[in-house]
Design an enzyme around this catalytic site. Structure first.
Site, PDB file in Angstrom:
ATOM      1  N   ASP A 114      91.749  61.725  33.014  1.00 27.69           N
ATOM      2  CA  ASP A 114      92.049  62.805  33.951  1.00 27.69           C
ATOM      3  C   ASP A 114      93.079  63.765  33.351  1.00 27.69           C
ATOM      4  O   ASP A 114      92.984  64.977  33.509  1.00 27.69           O
ATOM      5  CB  ASP A 114      92.566  62.215  35.265  1.00 27.69           C
ATOM      6  CG  ASP A 114      91.628  61.146  35.802  1.00 27.69           C
ATOM      7  OD1 ASP A 114      90.477  61.466  36.096  1.00 27.69           O
ATOM      8  OD2 ASP A 114      92.061  59.977  35.904  1.00 27.69           O
ATOM      9  N   HIS A 132      92.892  56.909  40.282  1.00 27.76           N
ATOM     10  CA  HIS A 132      91.776  57.507  39.535  1.00 27.76           C
ATOM     11  C   HIS A 132      90.597  57.626  40.501  1.00 27.76           C
ATOM     12  O   HIS A 132      89.613  56.895  40.462  1.00 27.76           O
ATOM     13  CB  HIS A 132      91.398  56.641  38.335  1.00 27.76           C
ATOM     14  CG  HIS A 132      90.189  57.150  37.603  1.00 27.76           C
ATOM     15  ND1 HIS A 132      90.169  58.345  36.917  1.00 27.76           N
ATOM     16  CD2 HIS A 132      88.950  56.631  37.462  1.00 27.76           C
ATOM     17  CE1 HIS A 132      88.971  58.532  36.380  1.00 27.76           C
ATOM     18  NE2 HIS A 132      88.202  57.507  36.701  1.00 27.76           N
TER      19      HIS A 132
HETATM   20  C1  LMR Z   1      85.030  59.256  35.281  1.00 29.53           C
HETATM   21  O1  LMR Z   1      86.086  59.679  35.731  1.00 29.53           O
HETATM   22  O2  LMR Z   1      84.326  59.890  34.483  1.00 29.53           O
HETATM   23  C2  LMR Z   1      84.517  57.921  35.768  1.00 29.53           C
HETATM   24  O3  LMR Z   1      85.562  57.140  36.254  1.00 29.53           O
HETATM   25  C3  LMR Z   1      83.484  58.160  36.816  1.00 29.53           C
HETATM   26  C4  LMR Z   1      82.837  56.914  37.332  1.00 29.53           C
HETATM   27  O4  LMR Z   1      82.776  56.744  38.555  1.00 29.53           O
HETATM   28  O5  LMR Z   1      82.364  56.116  36.541  1.00 29.53           O
END
Ligand code: LMR
Length: 437
Positions: free
Chosen positions: A246, A274
């Site tokens: 992120d 997250h």
């Molecule tokens: C991401 O942020 O790309 C992953 O965590 C998304 C996911 O749900 O696998």
């Protein structure tokens, strides 16, 4: 590869096996030279023998799992160390779950190349998969063998965390069950909860007490909490959930908006979970040493475009790819580890979700929450104090905190630590999982 002592008396119970690649000639009389017989333990030698007891180093061998491949070493690799320079180090033991998955497929080769732990740091890879992924795990190990990485001293595969996590210095917990159609958030927590309870217990029993744990499988903050609560022998501060992806996403979008290269973007914090409640902090971010808000000079964009774009980027990627991010996730795991094993540049910080015990921002204690951290390069970190938290940030950070607190209560309920109803159980989730938006 050391295995836990209890398995020695029951070779059939030992599910750890070395990767098979190609047949190697076996001179008679050498250890492991006899034809493999189902259930017969063979002794092998490798660098890890120096780390643990050489006598406990065994692998299961069956008619179909002949001890083949360069990582089923029949010579004592530790003798090679005498030919190395004085600065040659003991291998760092890195256990990786979900090792046959797409994220690992990118990450393992970075680790083996020396890009993550350093160009002078040998590594031993312990790959954890499932019965279903056993063949794929062998394929991964074969590719690692074929890559001739000088720093890669051992690869072993297994499906029992009690074997794979033995003496681990690092545990990268990537594997988790994804949410299927019609499943509720509580279902996912319950399903993955069971996995992370088992893995936490295994870490507690067999990993080094100093083991650093990075949880990637979603919901990663709460999975990290579950693992931490089940591993009281490990320092709570050593549990991380990955929010570096992120942070990287936020840096890129700020750079694009400012019309600069992303290297100039620093001091970016991801606060919280997250998930779509995460808060990418543009208030304290800097571009070229200036406040990002001053450089960009467009609060409306920062609040209404940038923020949701970062919160939902995982979901957008799933729509485009038809699956979760893999390569960029692997890069961000490598970045997260590098940030802990190298000193943080003066004045900067990085984001990682860590235990909130004693945090300086008044966040509820006992949850795993992403915050700004600095490391002096030995794998430990400090939470950076004193960031400006304006009302806009405070309100959103609180939302992420509430989400994680609720999940923590749910986990307590699920693991039977607490009576009372779990608000998430039986309800449609009121928050989205990462990637759902
Ligand atoms: C991401 O942020 O790309 C992953 O965590 C998304 C996911 O749900 O696998």
């Amino acid at each position: 590869m050391p295995t836990r002592p209890s398995a020695d008396s029951d070779p059939n119970a030992r599910r750890l096996t070395r990767a098979r690649a190609r047949p190697l000639p076996r001179p008679p009389g050498r250890v492991g030279a006899a034809p493999a017989v189902r259930g017969t333990p063979l002794r092998v030698k490798s660098a890890s023998a120096r780390v643990a007891s050489r006598d406990s180093l065994r692998v299961a061998a069956t008619a179909t799992e002949a001890p083949l491949g360069v990582f089923k070493l029949e010579y004592d690799i530790s003798k090679d160390d005498a030919t190395k320079s004085a600065s040659w180090k003991e291998p760092v033991i890195v256990a990786v779950s979900g090792a046959a998955g797409q994220i690992s497929n990118h990450l393992l080769f970075k680790i083996a190349s020396g890009e993550v732990y350093g160009p002078d740091q040998p590594v031993a890879l312990r790959l954890l998969g499932s019965e279903r992924s056993r063949e794929a795990l062998e394929g991964v190990a074969m590719e690692l063998e074929d890559s001739l990485f000088p720093l890669l001293r051992e690869v072993s595969i297994g499906i029992d965390p009690m074997d794979v996590f033995v003496d681990a210095d690092w545990a990268l917990l990537i594997g988790a069950k994804p949410r299927g159609p019609g499943m509720e958030r509580a279902d996912l927590l319950e399903m993955n909860g069971a996995i992370f309870v088992e893995q936490g217990k295994a870490l507690n029993a067999v990993a080094k007490p100093t083991c650093k744990v990075c949880v990637v499988g979603n919901p990663c903050n709460t999975n990290a909490l579950i693992a931490m609560e089940n591993a009281p022998n490990l320092d709570r501060r050593n549990f991380h959930a990955l929010t570096r992806l992120d942070e990287n996403r936020a840096k890129c979008q700020l750079a694009l908006k400012a019309g600069v290269f992303y290297e100039t973007v620093t001091n970016v914090t991801i606060w919280g979970n997250h998930s779509t409640t995460q808060v990418p902090d543009f208030v304290n971010a800097q571009i070229g040493g200036e406040k990002a808000m001053d450089v960009i000079d467009d609060n409306s964009w920062l609040e209404t475009d940038f923020t949701p774009a970062i919160q939902t980027r995982g979901g957008l990627l799933i729509k485009k790819w038809g699956r979760s991010s893999a390569a960029s996730t692997a890069v961000s795991i490598a970045d997260a580890i590098k940030s802990l094993v190298t000193p943080t540049p003066e004045g900067d910080w990085f984001s990682t979700a860590v235990c909130t015990d004693g945090n300086p921002y008044g966040i509820q204690e006992g949850i795993i929450f992403s915050m700004p951290c600095r490391s002096n390069g030995d794998g430990t970190y400090e939470i950076v104090d004193g960031l400006e938290i304006n009302d806009w940030l405070r309100e959103r950070i609180k939302k992420s905190e509430d989400e994680l607190t609720k999940e923590a209560e749910c986990v307590s309920h699920l693991t039977g630590k607490m009576g009372g109803a779990c608000e998430l159980i039986g309800e449609k989730a009121d928050t989205m999982l990462p990637g759902e938006a």
